[in-house]
Scaffold this motif. Structure first.
Motif, short mmCIF file in Angstrom:
data_model
loop_
_atom_site.label_atom_id
_atom_site.label_comp_id
_atom_site.label_asym_id
_atom_site.label_seq_id
_atom_site.Cartn_x
_atom_site.Cartn_y
_atom_site.Cartn_z
N ALA A 2 0.72 -0.88 0.35
CA ALA A 2 -0.13 -0.54 0.37
C ALA A 2 0.90 0.96 -0.17
CB ALA A 2 -1.28 -0.20 0.90
N THR B 191 1.47 2.46 -3.22
CA THR B 191 0.53 3.50 -3.95
C THR B 191 -0.19 2.45 -5.30
OG1 THR B 191 1.89 4.85 -5.46
CG2 THR B 191 0.87 5.37 -3.36
N ARG C 258 -1.94 0.04 -8.31
CA ARG C 258 -3.58 0.85 -8.44
C ARG C 258 -4.65 -0.33 -7.59
NH1 ARG C 258 -1.00 -0.53 -13.62
NH2 ARG C 258 -2.05 -2.92 -13.62
N PHE C 259 -5.64 0.33 -7.42
CA PHE C 259 -7.09 -0.07 -6.76
C PHE C 259 -7.25 -2.15 -7.36
CE2 PHE C 259 -11.11 -0.92 -5.88
CZ PHE C 259 -11.26 -0.64 -4.14
N TYR D 19 -4.58 -4.47 -5.93
CA TYR D 19 -4.86 -4.82 -4.88
C TYR D 19 -5.76 -4.71 -4.23
CZ TYR D 19 -3.33 -3.29 0.05
OH TYR D 19 -3.42 -3.11 1.05
N LEU E 4 -8.77 -2.64 1.76
CA LEU E 4 -8.24 -1.54 1.86
C LEU E 4 -8.69 -0.39 1.88
CD1 LEU E 4 -11.98 -3.43 -0.41
CD2 LEU E 4 -9.67 -3.04 -1.22
N ALA E 5 -8.79 -0.02 3.35
CA ALA E 5 -9.15 1.23 3.75
C ALA E 5 -7.87 1.37 4.06
CB ALA E 5 -9.84 0.94 5.00
N TRP F 145 -5.29 0.60 2.13
CA TRP F 145 -4.72 1.21 0.44
C TRP F 145 -4.34 2.52 0.53
CZ3 TRP F 145 -7.90 3.48 -3.23
CH2 TRP F 145 -6.90 3.48 -5.07
N TRP F 146 -6.36 3.24 0.85
CA TRP F 146 -6.10 4.57 0.81
C TRP F 146 -5.69 5.38 1.80
CZ3 TRP F 146 -8.53 8.32 4.52
CH2 TRP F 146 -8.64 10.01 3.43
N PHE F 147 -5.59 4.64 2.71
CA PHE F 147 -4.81 5.89 3.81
C PHE F 147 -3.59 5.25 4.13
CE2 PHE F 147 -3.85 6.47 8.54
CZ PHE F 147 -4.18 7.59 9.07
N ARG G 205 -1.12 8.16 2.51
CA ARG G 205 -1.21 9.74 3.08
C ARG G 205 -0.43 10.18 4.29
NH1 ARG G 205 -5.20 8.52 0.22
NH2 ARG G 205 -6.08 9.95 -1.27
#
Length: 220
Positions: A63, A66, A68-69, A72, A115-116, A118-120, A123
């Motif tokens: 993650a 970064t 691709r969604f 992942y 999945l959370a 992957w987004w967090f 950052r």
């Protein structure tokens, strides 16, 4: 117009390898295998409790890169479905179809946390240490909330929270006196987050310098 363009191509230029052309495939295969193995061996009957400390680290490290969604998400969904179907294979003694019904359901719930992440996780890069620690604590808390949801949703499935991987490890189980099994799960996921952050710092952020060779070989 096509002939001049073709003339500029160097016929002796080395062609990229299959893995260089498909970097996400290489990452996906490794993360899939590691997630399945670590999830399975952390719990009985294998009971390698140490795996619980790094169970989420491979996916978190990916993650950080970064990805691709879609690759992942599909990799982690497949890994969790396989791992949980394997873990719940003993239910086949009662009804042969049970592992193939319940395993994918639990695996899909577990994937929501990844999945959370992957987004967090991406950052968190570039922030001060205190901000990262708070972010990691929030991510570990989200894991606990996911386990709590699983224990309640559709009548509940409270078996095998991550804390159960430490049933033979009295040292970490002592933390359960402050908040039950949820605290143990929190500690384990917090440690996994730390391992992933440290691995990314070594291999991809250039610290220490001796990791440059490893960093170049793992670059996407």
């Amino acid at each position: 117009m096509s002939e001049p363009a073709a003339a500029t191509v160097d016929p002796y230029e080395p062609k990229p390898t299959f893995w260089q052309e498909n970097p996400h495939l290489g990452w996906g295969l490794w993360i899939f295998a590691l997630t399945v193995v670590l999830t399975y061996v952390a719990f009985p009957p294998v009971g390698a409790g140490e795996a619980g400390y790094v169970l989420a680290a491979p996916a978190l490290l990916w993650a950080y890169r970064t990805p691709r969604f879609k690759p992942y998400a599909l990799t982690l969904l497949g890994a969790n479905v396989v791992a949980w179907t394997w873990l719940l294979s003993w239910l086949g003694n009662a009804y042969w179809l049970a592992p193939f019904l319940l395993g994918p359901f639990i695996g899909a719930l577990a994937t929501l946390w990844y999945l959370a992440a992957w987004w967090f996780v991406p950052r968190l890069r570039g922030h001060r240490a205190m901000v990262r620690l708070i972010g990691v604590a929030g991510l570990a808390s989200l894991w606990v909330m996911n386990e709590a949801l699983r224990s309640w949703l559709f009548g509940g499935f409270p078996w095998l929270p991550l804390a159960a991987s430490q049933w033979q490890r009295p040292l970490v189980l002592q933390s359960a006196s402050y908040g039950g099994a949820w605290v143990v799960s929190f500690v384990l996921v917090f440690f996994s987050c730390g391992v992933a952050a440290y691995a990314h710092r070594i291999f991809f952020e250039g610290r220490p310098a001796c990791a440059s060779a490893a960093r170049s070989s793992w670059r996407r």
